[in-house]
Design an enzyme around this catalytic site. Structure first.
Site, short mmCIF file in Angstrom:
data_model
loop_
_atom_site.label_atom_id
_atom_site.label_comp_id
_atom_site.label_asym_id
_atom_site.label_seq_id
_atom_site.Cartn_x
_atom_site.Cartn_y
_atom_site.Cartn_z
N MET A 17 0.82 -1.21 0.00
CA MET A 17 0.00 0.00 0.00
C MET A 17 0.85 1.27 0.00
SD MET A 17 -3.19 -1.09 2.39
CE MET A 17 -2.58 -2.46 3.37
N ASP A 36 11.92 3.78 3.52
CA ASP A 36 11.73 2.35 3.80
C ASP A 36 12.99 1.79 4.43
OD1 ASP A 36 9.42 0.28 2.31
OD2 ASP A 36 11.10 -0.60 3.40
N ASP A 62 14.38 3.38 9.34
CA ASP A 62 13.72 2.44 10.24
C ASP A 62 12.82 3.29 11.12
OD1 ASP A 62 12.88 0.86 12.34
OD2 ASP A 62 14.83 -0.11 12.64
N ASN A 89 2.78 4.65 7.00
CA ASN A 89 2.24 3.41 6.44
C ASN A 89 3.04 2.17 6.82
OD1 ASN A 89 0.95 1.71 4.04
ND2 ASN A 89 3.16 1.62 3.80
N TYR A 154 -0.30 -6.95 17.62
CA TYR A 154 -0.67 -6.25 16.38
C TYR A 154 -1.98 -5.48 16.60
CZ TYR A 154 -1.44 -5.37 11.38
OH TYR A 154 -1.65 -4.76 10.16
N LYS A 158 -2.23 -1.43 16.51
CA LYS A 158 -3.12 -0.74 15.57
C LYS A 158 -4.20 0.06 16.31
CE LYS A 158 -1.10 -1.73 11.72
NZ LYS A 158 -0.42 -0.64 11.01
N1 LIG Z 1 -1.92 -6.21 4.18
C1 LIG Z 1 -2.93 -6.20 5.00
O1 LIG Z 1 -3.76 -7.12 5.02
C2 LIG Z 1 -3.15 -5.02 5.93
C3 LIG Z 1 -4.41 -4.87 6.50
C4 LIG Z 1 -4.61 -3.81 7.36
C5 LIG Z 1 -3.62 -2.90 7.64
N2 LIG Z 1 -2.40 -3.06 7.07
C6 LIG Z 1 -1.38 -2.06 7.40
O2 LIG Z 1 -1.11 -1.29 6.24
C7 LIG Z 1 0.27 -0.91 6.20
C8 LIG Z 1 0.89 -1.38 4.88
O3 LIG Z 1 0.72 -2.78 4.77
P1 LIG Z 1 1.17 -3.59 3.46
O4 LIG Z 1 0.27 -4.77 3.36
O5 LIG Z 1 1.31 -2.69 2.32
O6 LIG Z 1 2.62 -4.10 3.97
P2 LIG Z 1 3.87 -4.68 3.16
O7 LIG Z 1 4.44 -5.73 4.05
O8 LIG Z 1 3.52 -5.02 1.75
O9 LIG Z 1 4.86 -3.43 3.12
C9 LIG Z 1 5.33 -2.86 4.29
C10 LIG Z 1 6.50 -1.96 3.97
O10 LIG Z 1 6.99 -1.41 5.22
C11 LIG Z 1 8.41 -1.55 5.25
N3 LIG Z 1 8.86 -1.63 6.64
C12 LIG Z 1 8.71 -2.65 7.51
N4 LIG Z 1 9.26 -2.35 8.69
C13 LIG Z 1 9.78 -1.09 8.57
C14 LIG Z 1 10.48 -0.23 9.44
N5 LIG Z 1 10.80 -0.59 10.69
N6 LIG Z 1 10.85 1.00 8.98
C15 LIG Z 1 10.56 1.37 7.72
N7 LIG Z 1 9.91 0.58 6.83
C16 LIG Z 1 9.52 -0.63 7.26
C17 LIG Z 1 8.69 -2.82 4.46
O11 LIG Z 1 10.03 -2.86 4.02
C18 LIG Z 1 7.67 -2.71 3.32
O12 LIG Z 1 8.17 -1.96 2.24
C19 LIG Z 1 0.89 -1.51 7.44
O13 LIG Z 1 0.92 -0.54 8.47
C20 LIG Z 1 -0.05 -2.63 7.79
O14 LIG Z 1 0.01 -2.96 9.17
C21 LIG Z 1 -2.15 -4.11 6.22
#
Ligand SMILES: NC(=O)c1ccc[n+]([C@@H]2O[C@H](COP(=O)([O-])OP(=O)(O)OC[C@H]3O[C@@H](n4cnc5c(N)ncnc54)[C@H](O)[C@@H]3O)[C@@H](O)[C@H]2O)c1
Length: 250
Positions: A17, A36, A62, A89, A154, A158
């Site tokens: 996302m 990232d 980070d 995000n 988690y 959240k």
């Molecule tokens: N995928 C789902 O089902 C879902 C549902 C609800 C909420 N979310 C939330 O939406 C957001 C995006 O999710 P997604 O599915 O796109 O995740 P994803 O795993 O596809 O991407 C996450 C990104 O965050 C980066 N990242 C991880 N730890 C980090 C850190 N400590 N510092 C900087 N960057 C870091 C990763 O390298 C990656 O590029 C997250 O906050 C997640 O919790 C996801």
């Protein structure tokens, strides 16, 4: 264009996302700093944006490290001279092998709750200088309910993001900084949770719990983020948008 000349930081822009949001923001006229922890992924997306004619910069970050936030904001201001939008995000998944693990609790809280807190604190001074701004925090449906196969750290993180969003909204309003949250539901599994997620449980959930009967697409969350980040949402703060196919309405 809905974000013409705005300067935005999107964390976790290397995948999912965050990537989708960064690309959408650029299409809508923003200059985007892709932050990232995964340097290879983030640099690749930023390079693709630039080669497509967009204005983007990658910074390694980070989100759980305060000094790295200071450096990321400084790099943003050095390149673009201001900061208008922060999208908190980045995060890690709660789909882990051991739902009782304290190590996972600490890790998930440190990244998913401390990270956005640090981001909001780091961004505020520059937004004040710019005369205002918009922060969008990625929470989740997991911030509002419990789930059988998700680590409660988690859900806790959240939920913290959800209510910290409201706290920041009321505290930052005097600086004309709006703060809102987006709550995705069943999206493509997070990269960090692929090993722990159970595809058959997921398929069952989609069928029985999601009124729209399908997983969401990353850009469907990105469009909600775009709206809240844009001036179209100028009277919206401390609020939330579910992007969950109706999951929480059942
Ligand atoms: N995928 C789902 O089902 C879902 C549902 C609800 C909420 N979310 C939330 O939406 C957001 C995006 O999710 P997604 O599915 O796109 O995740 P994803 O795993 O596809 O991407 C996450 C990104 O965050 C980066 N990242 C991880 N730890 C980090 C850190 N400590 N510092 C900087 N960057 C870091 C990763 O390298 C990656 O590029 C997250 O906050 C997640 O919790 C996801």
């Amino acid at each position: 264009m809905r974000l013409r000349d705005k300067v935005a930081i999107v964390t976790g822009a290397g995948y999912g996302m965050g990537e989708s949001t960064a690309r959408l923001f650029v299409r809508e006229g923003a200059k985007v700093v892709l932050a990232d922890i995964d340097e290879e992924a983030g640099r690749k997306v930023a390079a693709e944006i630039v080669s497509g004619g967009g204005d983007a910069l990658f910074v390694k970050l980070d989100i759980s490290k305060e000094a790295q936030w200071t450096a990321a904001i400084a790099a943003t201001v050095q390149r673009y001279e201001r900061l208008d939008i922060l999208v908190n995000n980045a995060g890690v998944s709660g789909a882990v092998a051991d739902l009782n693990s304290l190590t996972d609790f600490d890790r998930i809280m440190t990244i998913n709750a401390r990270g956005p807190f640090l981001g909001m604190q780091a961004a505020l001074p520059e937004m004040r200088k710019a005369g205002g701004g918009a922060i969008v925090n990625l929470s989740s449906i997991s911030g509002l309910i419990g789930q059988t196969s998700v680590h409660m750290g988690y859900n806790g993180a959240k939920a913290a993001v959800h209510v910290m969003t409201k706290a920041a909204a009321v505290q930052f309003a005097k600086y004309n900084v709006r703060v809102n949250s987006v709550h995705p539901g069943m999206m493509p599994p997070m990269r960090s949770g692929q090993a722990g997620s159970d595809p058959s449980a997921r398929a069952k959930l989609l069928e029985s719990m999601v009124p729209l009967r399908r997983a969401g697409r990353p850009e469907e969350a990105a469009y909600a983020v775009l709206f809240l980040a844009s001036d179209e949402a100028s009277y919206i703060t401390g609020s939330e948008i579910m992007v969950d196919g109706g999951y929480l309405a059942m």
